[in-house]
Design an enzyme around this catalytic site. Sequence first.
Site: not given
Ligand code: SD4
Length: 328
Positions: A84, A186, A204, A214, A217, A237-238
């Site tokens: 990722s 990320t 990321t 798209r 964050d 992250t997330g």
């Molecule tokens: C996102 N926050 O593009 C990132 C993805 C991510 O661990 O953090 N993955 O939404």
Amino acid sequence: MENRRKFIKKAGLLSALFAFNPWKAEDYLPKEIKVSRKPIVISTWDFGKLANQEAWKVLSQGGTALDAVEKGVQYTEADPTERSVGYGGRPDRDGKVTLDACIMDENANIGSVACLEHIMHPISVARAVMEKTPHVLLVGEGALEFALSQGFTKTNLLTPESEKEWKEWLKKSEYKPVVNIENHDTIGMVALDANGNLSGACTTSGMAYKMHGRVGDSPIIGAGLFVDNEVGAATATGHGEEVLRTCGTHLVVELMRQGKSPQKACEEAVKRIYHSILKRGKNPKDIQIGFIALDKNGETGAFCLQPGFSYAVQHEKGSTLLASKSLL
Ligand code: SD4
């Protein structure tokens, strides 16, 4: 006696100043002053450990936090086994690997790129945006044109493994990111250097199989990353949509400014997101959010919504990989 008189006079002048000035200096500084622990670097997920080692090579030789975070996350960007981030990252639903990254230094200089294709080190393009343009964020084609003008070269970022997985995904074409797997990886990194300066980087390929165009964050200052050299720094992250909704890392840093420890600040920010998820009738079990934070004194914190998030810390005593505490 002379010194005592001088002190009383000075104290009198200061309290007179604060009596007339509603903006007290202490309102803007963290309340607890802790023992200094610098340099130090902290980053997200298991692979943060290897990335920290790269950052440490810079920090341990007296280098800047800015150079350290760029070097650190570059390691993960170039690793095809991390699915990722950068090279080898999972593509969007159209099979395109689109990258988001941002960087912020101790003077609030910022640079970001979003939806950037074909470039191995988006973090370095973000730094070039910061240092060589009058802007702070370049996206898509424009970001690519700028990168090429700066000497970055085009690379195919879609590895055979990621392509195979994407083709499998196409059979159902359902956008349901698997928590801690398809939204995982990320790299966000924040560091405090020997001079007491903070900087951060976040990079990321975003949520796997997202719509083309798209942006999450991670390249947005205040969402995926925020640094305030007087207080602290945080990265996220997330699920980016949830972090954007709450300006997550800005919130963490503001909570630290109000006197919360990095740990308590991360916890409070995750709780806010949790309530916002519930209010919108969504299931928090389908969502992961993780924050890490570092304050001006080298104190660290981390918290996530559900188990499974890890983070890595390195300072002069060594390097550690830790499981973050979670709300659920
Ligand atoms: C996102 N926050 O593009 C990132 C993805 C991510 O661990 O953090 N993955 O939404």
